[in-house]
Design a protein around this motif. Sequence first.
Motif, PDB file in Angstrom:
ATOM      1  N   VAL A 195      -8.582  -1.749   8.993  1.00  0.00           N
ATOM      2  CA  VAL A 195      -8.739  -2.444   7.714  1.00  0.00           C
ATOM      3  C   VAL A 195      -7.605  -3.451   7.540  1.00  0.00           C
ATOM      4  CG1 VAL A 195      -8.692  -2.158   5.197  1.00  0.00           C
ATOM      5  CG2 VAL A 195      -9.919  -0.497   6.622  1.00  0.00           C
ATOM      6  N   ALA A 196      -7.951  -4.660   7.122  1.00  0.00           N
ATOM      7  CA  ALA A 196      -6.937  -5.647   6.729  1.00  0.00           C
ATOM      8  C   ALA A 196      -6.932  -5.763   5.211  1.00  0.00           C
ATOM      9  CB  ALA A 196      -7.233  -7.002   7.343  1.00  0.00           C
ATOM     10  N   VAL A 197      -5.746  -5.760   4.630  1.00  0.00           N
ATOM     11  CA  VAL A 197      -5.591  -5.906   3.185  1.00  0.00           C
ATOM     12  C   VAL A 197      -4.833  -7.201   2.917  1.00  0.00           C
ATOM     13  CG1 VAL A 197      -4.560  -4.945   1.097  1.00  0.00           C
ATOM     14  CG2 VAL A 197      -5.569  -3.410   2.814  1.00  0.00           C
ATOM     15  N   ILE A 198      -5.488  -8.123   2.226  1.00  0.00           N
ATOM     16  CA  ILE A 198      -4.851  -9.402   1.886  1.00  0.00           C
ATOM     17  C   ILE A 198      -4.282  -9.318   0.475  1.00  0.00           C
ATOM     18  CG2 ILE A 198      -5.205 -11.872   1.536  1.00  0.00           C
ATOM     19  CD1 ILE A 198      -7.613 -11.707   3.397  1.00  0.00           C
ATOM     20  N   GLY A 199      -3.002  -9.639   0.332  1.00  0.00           N
ATOM     21  CA  GLY A 199      -2.392  -9.664  -0.997  1.00  0.00           C
ATOM     22  C   GLY A 199      -1.738  -8.335  -1.326  1.00  0.00           C
ATOM     23  N   ILE A 200      -0.429  -8.263  -1.180  1.00  0.00           N
ATOM     24  CA  ILE A 200       0.280  -6.996  -1.401  1.00  0.00           C
ATOM     25  C   ILE A 200       0.794  -6.985  -2.828  1.00  0.00           C
ATOM     26  CG2 ILE A 200       1.964  -5.395  -0.429  1.00  0.00           C
ATOM     27  CD1 ILE A 200      -0.278  -6.562   1.490  1.00  0.00           C
ATOM     28  N   GLY A 201      -0.118  -6.727  -3.761  1.00  0.00           N
ATOM     29  CA  GLY A 201       0.247  -6.675  -5.175  1.00  0.00           C
ATOM     30  C   GLY A 201      -0.263  -5.392  -5.791  1.00  0.00           C
ATOM     31  N   LEU A 203      -3.287  -4.370  -6.690  1.00  0.00           N
ATOM     32  CA  LEU A 203      -4.436  -3.796  -5.991  1.00  0.00           C
ATOM     33  C   LEU A 203      -4.105  -3.518  -4.521  1.00  0.00           C
ATOM     34  CD1 LEU A 203      -7.292  -6.112  -7.355  1.00  0.00           C
ATOM     35  CD2 LEU A 203      -6.945  -3.685  -7.894  1.00  0.00           C
ATOM     36  N   GLY A 204      -3.490  -4.500  -3.882  1.00  0.00           N
ATOM     37  CA  GLY A 204      -3.269  -4.401  -2.438  1.00  0.00           C
ATOM     38  C   GLY A 204      -2.393  -3.224  -2.043  1.00  0.00           C
ATOM     39  N   HIS A 205      -1.384  -2.929  -2.849  1.00  0.00           N
ATOM     40  CA  HIS A 205      -0.480  -1.840  -2.438  1.00  0.00           C
ATOM     41  C   HIS A 205      -1.203  -0.493  -2.481  1.00  0.00           C
ATOM     42  CE1 HIS A 205       0.321  -0.350  -6.520  1.00  0.00           C
ATOM     43  NE2 HIS A 205       1.131   0.556  -6.008  1.00  0.00           N
ATOM     44  N   ASN A 260      -9.934  -8.436   0.316  1.00  0.00           N
ATOM     45  CA  ASN A 260      -9.110  -9.461  -0.316  1.00  0.00           C
ATOM     46  C   ASN A 260      -8.676  -9.013  -1.708  1.00  0.00           C
ATOM     47  OD1 ASN A 260      -7.876 -11.816  -1.161  1.00  0.00           O
ATOM     48  ND2 ASN A 260      -9.808 -12.717  -1.835  1.00  0.00           N
ATOM     49  N   CYS A 261      -7.400  -8.673  -1.829  1.00  0.00           N
ATOM     50  CA  CYS A 261      -6.852  -8.223  -3.117  1.00  0.00           C
ATOM     51  C   CYS A 261      -6.081  -9.332  -3.816  1.00  0.00           C
ATOM     52  CB  CYS A 261      -5.937  -7.016  -2.903  1.00  0.00           C
ATOM     53  SG  CYS A 261      -6.794  -5.593  -2.212  1.00  0.00           S
ATOM     54  N   ALA A 262      -6.027 -10.513  -3.220  1.00  0.00           N
ATOM     55  CA  ALA A 262      -5.385 -11.650  -3.876  1.00  0.00           C
ATOM     56  C   ALA A 262      -6.282 -12.107  -5.022  1.00  0.00           C
ATOM     57  CB  ALA A 262      -5.167 -12.783  -2.886  1.00  0.00           C
ATOM     58  N   VAL A 358       6.333  -7.935 -10.883  1.00  0.00           N
ATOM     59  CA  VAL A 358       6.080  -6.490 -10.924  1.00  0.00           C
ATOM     60  C   VAL A 358       5.888  -5.988  -9.513  1.00  0.00           C
ATOM     61  CG1 VAL A 358       3.604  -6.958 -11.331  1.00  0.00           C
ATOM     62  CG2 VAL A 358       4.507  -4.670 -11.761  1.00  0.00           C
ATOM     63  N   ARG A 359       6.557  -4.898  -9.186  1.00  0.00           N
ATOM     64  CA  ARG A 359       6.326  -4.267  -7.881  1.00  0.00           C
ATOM     65  C   ARG A 359       6.150  -2.787  -8.112  1.00  0.00           C
ATOM     66  NH1 ARG A 359       9.314  -7.674  -3.116  1.00  0.00           N
ATOM     67  NH2 ARG A 359       8.335  -9.628  -3.673  1.00  0.00           N
ATOM     68  N   TYR A 360       4.857  -2.311  -8.209  1.00  0.00           N
ATOM     69  CA  TYR A 360       3.671  -3.114  -8.026  1.00  0.00           C
ATOM     70  C   TYR A 360       2.696  -2.934  -9.179  1.00  0.00           C
ATOM     71  CZ  TYR A 360       5.354  -4.572  -3.540  1.00  0.00           C
ATOM     72  OH  TYR A 360       6.108  -5.175  -2.583  1.00  0.00           O
ATOM     73  N   ARG A 361       3.020  -2.086 -10.121  1.00  0.00           N
ATOM     74  CA  ARG A 361       2.094  -1.817 -11.208  1.00  0.00           C
ATOM     75  C   ARG A 361       2.876  -1.343 -12.422  1.00  0.00           C
ATOM     76  NH1 ARG A 361      -3.274  -3.568 -10.440  1.00  0.00           N
ATOM     77  NH2 ARG A 361      -4.538  -2.590 -12.051  1.00  0.00           N
ATOM     78  N   PHE A 362       2.487  -1.815 -13.599  1.00  0.00           N
ATOM     79  CA  PHE A 362       3.104  -1.327 -14.837  1.00  0.00           C
ATOM     80  C   PHE A 362       2.246  -0.238 -15.457  1.00  0.00           C
ATOM     81  CE2 PHE A 362       4.826  -5.824 -15.331  1.00  0.00           C
ATOM     82  CZ  PHE A 362       6.144  -5.482 -15.102  1.00  0.00           C
ATOM     83  N   THR A 363       2.899   0.794 -15.998  1.00  0.00           N
ATOM     84  CA  THR A 363       2.212   1.713 -16.895  1.00  0.00           C
ATOM     85  C   THR A 363       2.981   1.751 -18.224  1.00  0.00           C
ATOM     86  OG1 THR A 363       1.442   3.115 -15.080  1.00  0.00           O
ATOM     87  CG2 THR A 363       1.404   4.075 -17.282  1.00  0.00           C
ATOM     88  N   LEU A 364       2.238   1.514 -19.299  1.00  0.00           N
ATOM     89  CA  LEU A 364       2.817   1.671 -20.638  1.00  0.00           C
ATOM     90  C   LEU A 364       2.864   3.159 -20.969  1.00  0.00           C
ATOM     91  CD1 LEU A 364       0.733  -1.151 -22.375  1.00  0.00           C
ATOM     92  CD2 LEU A 364       3.221  -1.211 -21.974  1.00  0.00           C
ATOM     93  N   THR A 365       4.017   3.660 -21.403  1.00  0.00           N
ATOM     94  CA  THR A 365       4.170   5.091 -21.692  1.00  0.00           C
ATOM     95  C   THR A 365       4.693   5.290 -23.122  1.00  0.00           C
ATOM     96  OG1 THR A 365       6.411   5.066 -20.825  1.00  0.00           O
ATOM     97  CG2 THR A 365       4.659   5.652 -19.266  1.00  0.00           C
ATOM     98  N   GLY A 366       4.845   6.539 -23.482  1.00  0.00           N
ATOM     99  CA  GLY A 366       5.442   6.843 -24.791  1.00  0.00           C
ATOM    100  C   GLY A 366       4.489   6.674 -25.961  1.00  0.00           C
TER     101      GLY A 366
END
Lengths: 375, 375
Positions: A195-201, A203-205, A260-262, A358-366
């Motif tokens: 598998v090739a994953v384009i875009g390491i963000g 989704l990609g990560h 393609n995750c870009a 962002v590396r790689y995802r935000f979660t709002l907490t609290g």
Amino acid sequence: MPVNYPSEFQGFAITDPKDWANPKLTSFQPKNFEAHDVDIEVECCGICASELFSLKNEWSDAPLKCLSSAYGPKSQVVGHEVVGKVVAVGSDVTLCKVGDRVGLGAQCFSCMECPRCKSGNEQYCPKAVGTYCAKYADGYVSQGGYASHVRAHEHFCFPIPAGLPSELVAPLQCGGLTVYSPIKRNIQGVKDPKVAVIGIGGLGHMAIMISKALGAEVTAISRGYSKKEDATKMGAHHFIATSEEGWENGLADTFDLILNCASSTTALDLDKLLPCLKVNKNFVSVGLPHIGEVFNVRPFTFFSNGCCIGSSKLGNREEIIELMKLAVEHNFRPWVETIKVSEAGVSEGLTRLDKGDVRYRFTLTGFHEFFGTGK
Amino acid sequence: MPVNYPSEFQGFAITDPKDWANPKLTSFQPKNFEAHDVDIEVECCGICASELFSLKNEWSDAPLKCLSSAYGPKSQVVGHEVVGKVVAVGSDVTLCKVGDRVGLGAQCFSCMECPRCKSGNEQYCPKAVGTYCAKYADGYVSQGGYASHVRAHEHFCFPIPAGLPSELVAPLQCGGLTVYSPIKRNIQGVKDPKVAVIGIGGLGHMAIMISKALGAEVTAISRGYSKKEDATKMGAHHFIATSEEGWENGLADTFDLILNCASSTTALDLDKLLPCLKVNKNFVSVGLPHIGEVFNVRPFTFFSNGCCIGSSKLGNREEIIELMKLAVEHNFRPWVETIKVSEAGVSEGLTRLDKGDVRYRFTLTGFHEFFGTGK
């Protein structure tokens, strides 16, 4: 202000796309409570790039749908990577019970009766309703999870295995499922898949971790080398920077799937990428571009291997449950930075995501502390 | 002039794309005879739309390849729907023998050693050589079947079942195989498959018959109604004219495959066609456009069903043999108008095909009489 649940929810809303970066705290009427509905008291909520497109109204040529909602708020709350506790269930609910920890992704309703719903493709149901910015049959426009509570059909409230921290499982509900479904559907039954994953963000990560957990040899494809070390930590076996001249050499006839995750495809050189697929395999885009963007590719490009290109949308209930099980068994977790929920926190998350900071995802907490819930 | 076989073949050739409609009779040196080569004495040859593109040199930005052939003619003979008799076999040939009636399609060579050749995808071999206009490793540029003889690797000389008239089996060798392969690969294992065929021409009319023989419910899609009666005779269960406003109503989620047999995709409304596919199914183009033409379609269009688009090239040896068996078993035949071969006959066929004045396929016949062969 205390939440006046169940007659009102509270959330962070905009009324004008120009204010996309500054949703304001507001109280609003939820949709009417139906027999299959579930109320989730939100514990945390991921921030998905979809939110930027929706708040900026870039996926539509029409005004914000909430402005024509048949009832409920004329403002819009987003958020569709929800984790929380079931606090109320409709009379016909059987899939969860009060007190359960559940996840809710980008879809909150489908008809359950059409061929697609009956064949594990409820995400493509013509009557599907998205968790926010989407109109129900009764005219209510759905309101998302940057909120004290969210209401959804039980089919889309997913049981979360113990041992997965809520803030880490939140991004799986939309982003994780969005990549899991096409990866699974395209490599199922393939021996030694590549598998090739384009875009390491965002989704990609997750796509790298998931592909590896599903047994694939994974190649991460990025523009430059800045994410090489991270990609390797995520589990990528190979790394390619397309800024390198001749990157495609030796890659012909290699991949069973290019995901393609870009967020844009126009920057991609499809004439170089598609020949890297094996015969009759697929290039699938999950990163969502501006609604006007087009694939620009020649029919001739496909003749080297009879490949196809397309897009994939979310996944089904079975797949998100499988994905969470896979995360437990293979011990992978999204890479998450948490931000405390508040007007300032929501604004910070949206603004930084918009900049790619962002590396790689935000979660709002609290959410419990902020809304005075969780008791 | 008598054919000086085996040192020379005769055929109808051009030296300049401007003369595409008027190939002239010429003698030429065949490629060197290798251990796996077979000489076919041509009995008849179909006329494929590929010939128009190749003679006009519209699939390339460079001059005609024959002008730089390492040896042999600096002129070009086309034709790749050949039926004829084996008159010579190389020392290692095992797949046919002198006297056999065989077919030869659009491919005359592949390496037989690469993963694609070894997995039934020799049509996608990186070393594949087309039956005309293509350069062999030794620098010779292949010459086609509007000729007294044609030389090809044994793997691409297909045994023809008794009972199929040569002039009717000729169009199966390229056009038939080109549609059979993607139809079979896309509906194999599907219960009660539904296939849509766009473009009721040389390729499309065979696609209708083949889809039906493979058990599919077939919908023929054309611009107007002029071919409705013919499509029904070919076996189409349904007929759609896209000139009719609202033609797409009721077709959402219908097809397991849309096969585009029209030579251009730019005239197609993909935003209306793609939603007619079931979930995760394919739109496959086999009609070949000008090399510069692009698919113009938005990633968003694919989200209604997670479909894909692509192209397919020819098929493998096993598939053409299956196809001919299917034609016998289901008693279908391409609709062929025959034209006696000669400079005038070749010119008539090419000119009329260019105007679309054919229902639905030409086969050039009378090669034995013209070239004094067949004795």
